[in-house]
Design a protein around this motif. Structure first.
Motif, PDB file in Angstrom:
ATOM      1  N   ARG A 212      32.704  -1.720  31.288  1.00 34.44           N
ATOM      2  CA  ARG A 212      32.906  -3.140  30.967  1.00 34.44           C
ATOM      3  C   ARG A 212      33.952  -3.263  29.863  1.00 34.44           C
ATOM      4  O   ARG A 212      33.824  -2.633  28.807  1.00 34.44           O
ATOM      5  CB  ARG A 212      31.585  -3.777  30.537  1.00 34.44           C
ATOM      6  CG  ARG A 212      30.519  -3.640  31.623  1.00 34.44           C
ATOM      7  CD  ARG A 212      29.425  -4.642  31.534  1.00 34.44           C
ATOM      8  NE  ARG A 212      28.452  -4.378  32.610  1.00 34.44           N
ATOM      9  CZ  ARG A 212      28.571  -4.801  33.862  1.00 34.44           C
ATOM     10  NH1 ARG A 212      29.610  -5.527  34.208  1.00 34.44           N
ATOM     11  NH2 ARG A 212      27.654  -4.504  34.765  1.00 34.44           N
ATOM     12  N   PRO A 213      34.988  -4.074  30.101  1.00 33.67           N
ATOM     13  CA  PRO A 213      36.070  -4.164  29.111  1.00 33.67           C
ATOM     14  C   PRO A 213      35.654  -4.941  27.868  1.00 33.67           C
ATOM     15  O   PRO A 213      34.793  -5.816  27.927  1.00 33.67           O
ATOM     16  CB  PRO A 213      37.168  -4.927  29.857  1.00 33.67           C
ATOM     17  CG  PRO A 213      36.495  -5.636  30.974  1.00 33.67           C
ATOM     18  CD  PRO A 213      35.240  -4.889  31.296  1.00 33.67           C
TER      19      PRO A 213
ATOM     20  N   ASN B 126      39.057   0.846  32.865  1.00 32.70           N
ATOM     21  CA  ASN B 126      37.849   0.121  33.268  1.00 32.70           C
ATOM     22  C   ASN B 126      37.616   0.192  34.781  1.00 32.70           C
ATOM     23  O   ASN B 126      36.605  -0.324  35.269  1.00 32.70           O
ATOM     24  CB  ASN B 126      37.933  -1.367  32.859  1.00 32.70           C
ATOM     25  CG  ASN B 126      37.983  -1.546  31.357  1.00 32.70           C
ATOM     26  OD1 ASN B 126      38.902  -2.145  30.819  1.00 32.70           O
ATOM     27  ND2 ASN B 126      37.002  -0.992  30.661  1.00 32.70           N
ATOM     28  N   TRP B 127      38.565   0.836  35.506  1.00 33.62           N
ATOM     29  CA  TRP B 127      38.460   0.886  36.971  1.00 33.62           C
ATOM     30  C   TRP B 127      38.361   2.311  37.479  1.00 33.62           C
ATOM     31  O   TRP B 127      38.922   3.230  36.884  1.00 33.62           O
ATOM     32  CB  TRP B 127      39.693   0.223  37.617  1.00 33.62           C
ATOM     33  CG  TRP B 127      39.920  -1.176  37.166  1.00 33.62           C
ATOM     34  CD1 TRP B 127      40.890  -1.623  36.318  1.00 33.62           C
ATOM     35  CD2 TRP B 127      39.132  -2.322  37.493  1.00 33.62           C
ATOM     36  NE1 TRP B 127      40.762  -2.970  36.116  1.00 33.62           N
ATOM     37  CE2 TRP B 127      39.697  -3.425  36.827  1.00 33.62           C
ATOM     38  CE3 TRP B 127      38.003  -2.525  38.300  1.00 33.62           C
ATOM     39  CZ2 TRP B 127      39.168  -4.711  36.929  1.00 33.62           C
ATOM     40  CZ3 TRP B 127      37.497  -3.805  38.401  1.00 33.62           C
ATOM     41  CH2 TRP B 127      38.066  -4.883  37.728  1.00 33.62           C
ATOM     42  N   GLN B 128      37.696   2.433  38.614  1.00 34.21           N
ATOM     43  CA  GLN B 128      37.673   3.707  39.323  1.00 34.21           C
ATOM     44  C   GLN B 128      38.274   3.425  40.698  1.00 34.21           C
ATOM     45  O   GLN B 128      37.841   2.472  41.376  1.00 34.21           O
ATOM     46  CB  GLN B 128      36.211   4.148  39.467  1.00 34.21           C
ATOM     47  CG  GLN B 128      36.027   5.518  40.028  1.00 34.21           C
ATOM     48  CD  GLN B 128      34.559   5.781  40.397  1.00 34.21           C
ATOM     49  OE1 GLN B 128      33.711   4.892  40.328  1.00 34.21           O
ATOM     50  NE2 GLN B 128      34.281   6.994  40.792  1.00 34.21           N
TER      51      GLN B 128
ATOM     52  N   ASN C 179      31.664  -8.945  32.833  1.00 36.70           N
ATOM     53  CA  ASN C 179      30.803  -8.902  31.640  1.00 36.70           C
ATOM     54  C   ASN C 179      29.337  -8.801  32.038  1.00 36.70           C
ATOM     55  O   ASN C 179      28.923  -9.420  33.023  1.00 36.70           O
ATOM     56  CB  ASN C 179      30.966 -10.168  30.799  1.00 36.70           C
ATOM     57  CG  ASN C 179      32.347 -10.278  30.193  1.00 36.70           C
ATOM     58  OD1 ASN C 179      33.038  -9.267  30.029  1.00 36.70           O
ATOM     59  ND2 ASN C 179      32.751 -11.488  29.880  1.00 36.70           N
ATOM     60  N   ASP C 180      28.570  -8.104  31.244  1.00 35.03           N
ATOM     61  CA  ASP C 180      27.128  -8.036  31.479  1.00 35.03           C
ATOM     62  C   ASP C 180      26.482  -9.221  30.761  1.00 35.03           C
ATOM     63  O   ASP C 180      25.907  -9.065  29.685  1.00 35.03           O
ATOM     64  CB  ASP C 180      26.578  -6.705  30.954  1.00 35.03           C
ATOM     65  CG  ASP C 180      25.123  -6.531  31.361  1.00 35.03           C
ATOM     66  OD1 ASP C 180      24.656  -7.295  32.227  1.00 35.03           O
ATOM     67  OD2 ASP C 180      24.468  -5.633  30.808  1.00 35.03           O
ATOM     68  N   ALA C 181      26.664 -10.404  31.329  1.00 37.07           N
ATOM     69  CA  ALA C 181      26.164 -11.605  30.667  1.00 37.07           C
ATOM     70  C   ALA C 181      25.572 -12.540  31.705  1.00 37.07           C
ATOM     71  O   ALA C 181      25.988 -12.519  32.870  1.00 37.07           O
ATOM     72  CB  ALA C 181      27.319 -12.312  29.944  1.00 37.07           C
ATOM     73  N   ARG C 182      24.612 -13.334  31.291  1.00 35.29           N
ATOM     74  CA  ARG C 182      24.010 -14.314  32.189  1.00 35.29           C
ATOM     75  C   ARG C 182      25.061 -15.376  32.522  1.00 35.29           C
ATOM     76  O   ARG C 182      25.712 -15.914  31.636  1.00 35.29           O
ATOM     77  CB  ARG C 182      22.803 -14.952  31.490  1.00 35.29           C
ATOM     78  CG  ARG C 182      21.991 -15.848  32.384  1.00 35.29           C
ATOM     79  CD  ARG C 182      20.762 -16.387  31.653  1.00 35.29           C
ATOM     80  NE  ARG C 182      20.308 -17.592  32.316  1.00 35.29           N
ATOM     81  CZ  ARG C 182      20.708 -18.811  32.006  1.00 35.29           C
ATOM     82  NH1 ARG C 182      21.529 -19.000  31.001  1.00 35.29           N
ATOM     83  NH2 ARG C 182      20.280 -19.863  32.682  1.00 35.29           N
TER      84      ARG C 182
ATOM     85  N   VAL D 104      29.296  -8.054  38.214  1.00 37.65           N
ATOM     86  CA  VAL D 104      29.584  -6.917  39.081  1.00 37.65           C
ATOM     87  C   VAL D 104      28.951  -5.691  38.416  1.00 37.65           C
ATOM     88  O   VAL D 104      29.130  -5.480  37.209  1.00 37.65           O
ATOM     89  CB  VAL D 104      31.110  -6.729  39.239  1.00 37.65           C
ATOM     90  CG1 VAL D 104      31.433  -5.467  40.021  1.00 37.65           C
ATOM     91  CG2 VAL D 104      31.720  -7.953  39.915  1.00 37.65           C
ATOM     92  N   ALA D 105      28.206  -4.918  39.194  1.00 39.92           N
ATOM     93  CA  ALA D 105      27.522  -3.746  38.617  1.00 39.92           C
ATOM     94  C   ALA D 105      28.530  -2.610  38.412  1.00 39.92           C
ATOM     95  O   ALA D 105      29.550  -2.536  39.118  1.00 39.92           O
ATOM     96  CB  ALA D 105      26.410  -3.291  39.552  1.00 39.92           C
ATOM     97  N   ILE D 106      28.227  -1.750  37.461  1.00 40.44           N
ATOM     98  CA  ILE D 106      29.069  -0.561  37.272  1.00 40.44           C
ATOM     99  C   ILE D 106      28.997   0.276  38.559  1.00 40.44           C
ATOM    100  O   ILE D 106      27.911   0.521  39.095  1.00 40.44           O
ATOM    101  CB  ILE D 106      28.566   0.273  36.062  1.00 40.44           C
ATOM    102  CG1 ILE D 106      28.638  -0.547  34.770  1.00 40.44           C
ATOM    103  CG2 ILE D 106      29.339   1.590  35.941  1.00 40.44           C
ATOM    104  CD1 ILE D 106      30.033  -0.933  34.327  1.00 40.44           C
TER     105      ILE D 106
END
Ligand SMILES: NC(=O)c1ccc[n+]([C@@H]2O[C@H](COP(=O)([O-])OP(=O)(O)OC[C@H]3O[C@@H](n4cnc5c(N)ncnc54)[C@H](OP(=O)(O)O)[C@@H]3O)[C@@H](O)[C@H]2O)c1
Length: 338
Positions: free
Chosen positions: A15-16, A24-26, A58-61, A67-69
């Motif tokens: 997550r950036p 941040n990408w694969q 972002n890991d936010a509501r 988007v999951a890792i």
């Protein structure tokens, strides 16, 4: 389809903080999947790059899960069906949906809309006939509700949503002022889209320019960018103004929380309203809006501009153009020719 064909995809690796980087990408390579019952295999052609994608990282509501890792990056796209196990879809059909940042997608029929490439070029289905068009239409007409002769100000005005908002407001007889970065974008608003005034927020004093361009105040402020521009617009509202909170692209990469509008008391003084708006709430009316927009396009009453960058591998850098403004109109990543 032969199992020898490989799918290349960008997956979220981490997550950036601030602007996303290549780290941040694969970039993955896997055999293309087979569609199951009710699904289609789609060759992805054009991917829509949207500021909202930054929020999905972002890991936010929010209004949609992050988007999951490890997951393929979520994105709207158009493509061509190359395999189908649904009676409604045949090989060669064109579709749009959340196909992701990849070359091939296996998608349930319920997540796909059939498109007619004879009606409009495919990229237009990611622009005026897609999410930006729906956003401009419902945000302006349902929330902003401009009346003939009223002053509509739109930020991010040379972008996908903003350029349509301004043109639709003109069709309704409003006076339109666009805010955009740089002389060339301002020239485009005035000369090509017939806006009544354009403000270059990178070069002009915003408060002074808004006073000059909106002598009777702002009746509708359609906000795509938030931050200082929203704050300046609030200071210039007319009585009973409507502020449409569509987006806040200037804040999406903020490292230390987003800054809010200090001038919000202008809402009280002017008996004005500020309303958050989410285009997905209007899904049941997209067909109605699409028909009307298609009519305006066919009659040349509105124009669209697509900025197409070719090559899936350029995705990490191309995405950043949304935040630097280095694009003109709707930013699209071309993965394959039709
Ligand atoms: N609420 C909803 O349902 C919904 C649906 C779709 C989109 N949106 C939102 O609508 C907004 C516009 O989306 P879009 O698809 O039109 O994007 P877009 O085509 O990229 O346009 C956005 C424009 O914002 C400007 N911008 C970028 N960074 C800025 C900054 N720091 N300060 C001021 N302006 C900046 C850029 O132009 P300049 O060169 O002029 O800076 C760019 O053209 C976004 O905030 C998006 O999240 C909301």
């Amino acid at each position: 389809m032969s199992g020898d064909v490989l799918n290349h995809a960008f997956r979220l690796a981490s997550r950036p903080v601030g602007l996303p980087t290549r780290d941040n990408w694969q970039f993955t390579e896997q055999p293309v999947g087979e569609p199951g019952d009710g699904e289609a295999l789609v060759r992805v052609l054009d991917i829509s790059l949207d500021p909202a994608m930054r929020g999905w990282m972002n890991d936010a509501r929010s209004y949609i899960p992050p988007v999951a890792i490890g997951e393929v990056m979520r994105a709207f796209a158009v493509g061509r069906v190359i395999g189908s196990r649904h009676p409604d879809l045949k090989v060669g059909d064109h579709v749009s949906g959340l196909l992701g940042v990849q070359e091939y997608a296996v998608v349930d029929r319920r997540g796909l809309n059939k498109l007619d490439p004879a009606l409009a070029p495919l990229p237009v289905y990611l622009n005026a006939l897609g999410m930006p068009g729906m956003t401009a239409y419902f945000g302006l007409f349902d929330v902003g509700r401009p009346e003939p002769g009223q002053t509509v100000v739109v930020s991010g005005a040379a972008g996908a949503v903003g350029s349509l908002v301004g043109q639709l407001a003109k069709l309704k007889g409003a006076r339109v002022v666009g805010i955009a970065g740089g002389p060339e974008k301002c020239r485009y608003l005035l000369d090509d889209l017939d806006f009544d005034a354009a403000i270059d927020y990178k070069a002009q004093d915003l408060g002074r320019a808004l006073r000059t361009c909106c002598p009777d105040g702002i009746d509708v402020y359609f906000d795509n960018v938030g931050g200082e521009i929203l704050n300046a617009a609030l200071a210039r509202l007319a009585r009973h103004a409507r502020v449409v909170i569509c987006g806040a692209v200037s804040q999406y990469n903020a490292r230390e929380g987003i800054s809010g509008p200090a001038n919000y008391m202008s809402l009280l003084v002017n008996r004005a309203s500020m309303t958050g708006f989410m285009v997905m709430d209007y899904g049941s009316r997209f067909a109605e809006a699409g028909q009307e927009i298609a009519g305006w396009l066919a009659r040349g009453e509105i124009k669209t501009q697509e900025d197409i960058v070719t090559g899936l591998d350029t995705f990490p850098e191309t995405l950043l153009r949304l935040f630097s403004g280095e694009h003109n109109g709707k930013l699209i990543l071309r993965v394959a020719e039709d």
